[in-house]
Design a protein around this motif. Structure first.
Motif, PDB file in Angstrom:
ATOM      1  N   SER A 158      -3.844   7.455  -2.146  1.00 38.04           N
ATOM      2  CA  SER A 158      -3.430   6.141  -1.659  1.00 38.04           C
ATOM      3  C   SER A 158      -3.863   5.072  -2.650  1.00 38.04           C
ATOM      4  N   ILE A 166       0.856  -1.182   0.000  1.00 41.00           N
ATOM      5  CA  ILE A 166       0.000   0.000   0.000  1.00 41.00           C
ATOM      6  C   ILE A 166       0.896   1.237   0.000  1.00 41.00           C
ATOM      7  N   VAL A 185      -3.371   0.594  -3.755  1.00 39.59           N
ATOM      8  CA  VAL A 185      -2.925  -0.755  -3.417  1.00 39.59           C
ATOM      9  C   VAL A 185      -2.363  -1.402  -4.675  1.00 39.59           C
TER      10      VAL A 185
END
Length: 331
Positions: free
Chosen positions: A246, A136, A248
């Motif tokens: 953000s 992440i 992943v």
């Protein structure tokens, strides 16, 4: 690290909400990805508050705090809340270049210096290919358009009430001047179709996120085993405007993580970041807004808007559950 980064969170309520949103994302993914086994890397400031919360919420023990300023580094060693936190006197870029991670990581690129915006975006994008799948990555960028520079008043057209001066055909407006500087600075990461309207205080953060998205998408094309899922993007200001994003890093054929993220109530992407623009409230105002479905009518007055132009009542309604409450405690 800037001086502003050492301010306590009670003086930065919007940043506190932004941090809670990120922690909420990690909590949602914790069981699916076994985040307690991850390695957390970030810039903790002199008090390492983020590290304390990440350990407390997720149980991550393997953590590394990276800091370039010697005196801040010494304060971190003194203040670290857990002995398992490794405090490294080094730049984040050098640390990442020299470290081979043996497990997935959570890396928070908490940048505050606007002059290095291009290299910051490049570094974030490049890291996608160097970490293990399941990692992440999160980035914070300075979103103040004034960081592009200030033109000499003789070189621009004067704007007033929507009108511009008579030399309009020969001189750019301030936003047009900034757009040219932005294009020079971002180079190949300059989004096509971006106009001068994207250089205002309200829109500059969104323009930066478009550049970030472009850089990431270009980088991901180099890999066949992975793809990225955008999970959270925010735009906020506590004196200084900032944006965060953000993502992943997922296996190319994995759809389960994406489904989990998209079902999250706060999921958003770089195309439409959350505008975290919470009003400063008294305790009575906060309690009234929490308990009333029409707080504005009950209170009988307007709350001030910031440069982002968001309705303070609408923003509070969206984030009231994570609105920060600060109180003095005598020790």
């Amino acid at each position: 690290m800037s001086a502003g980064s050492s301010l306590p969170y009670r003086l930065r309520p919007n940043k506190a909400v932004d941090r809670e949103l990120f922690l909420s994302l990690l909590m949602r993914l914790a069981s699916m990805l076994s985040l307690e086994t991850y390695h957390y890397v970030g810039l903790g400031g002199p008090f390492l508050e983020d590290f304390r919360l990440v350990h407390g919420r997720l149980g991550i023990a393997k953590m590394t705090c990276v800091e370039t300023e010697e005196q801040v580094h010494k304060r971190q060693i003194f203040n670290r809340p857990l002995s398992s936190i490794e405090c490294v006197h080094q730049s984040l870029e050098d640390y990442l270049d020299e470290t081979d991670f043996d497990c997935p990581v959570i890396v928070w690129f908490d940048f505050t210096e606007p002059r290095a915006i291009t290299s910051q975006i490049e570094r974030f994008a490049r890291t996608i290919g160097t970490v293990q799948i399941g990692s992440i990555l999160r980035i914070t960028l300075n979103a103040n358009p004034e960081s592009l520079g200030k033109p000499d008043h003789k070189d621009i057209s004067v704007e007033a009430g929507g009108d511009v001066s008579g030399d309009r055909s020969h001189k750019p407006t301030t936003q047009e001047w900034r757009l040219a500087r932005f294009k020079e600075r971002l180079g190949s990461f300059f989004p096509s179709g971006l106009t001068a309207a994207g250089m205002t205080q309200k829109n500059y953060g969104a323009s930066l996120l478009l550049s970030l998205k472009l850089a990431v998408e270009k980088e991901v094309l180099n890999f066949q085993d992975r793809r990225i899922v955008w999970a959270l993007a925010t735009h906020y200001a506590d004196g200084q405007a900032m944006v965060t994003a953000s993502l992943v890093v997922c296996a190319n054929d994995d759809k389960t993580i994406e489904a989990q993220i998209k079902a999250w109530e706060f999921h958003t992407t770089t195309d439409a970041p959350h505008r975290v623009d919470l009003p400063a409230l008294s305790t009575l105002e906060r309690l009234t807004m929490e308990s009333s479905c029409n707080a504005q009518a009950k209170m009988g007055f307007e709350l001030p808007k910031s440069n982002m132009g968001e309705s303070p009542f609408d923003v509070f309604k969206k984030f009231y559950r994570i609105y920060p409450h600060f109180s003095r405690v005598e020790l």
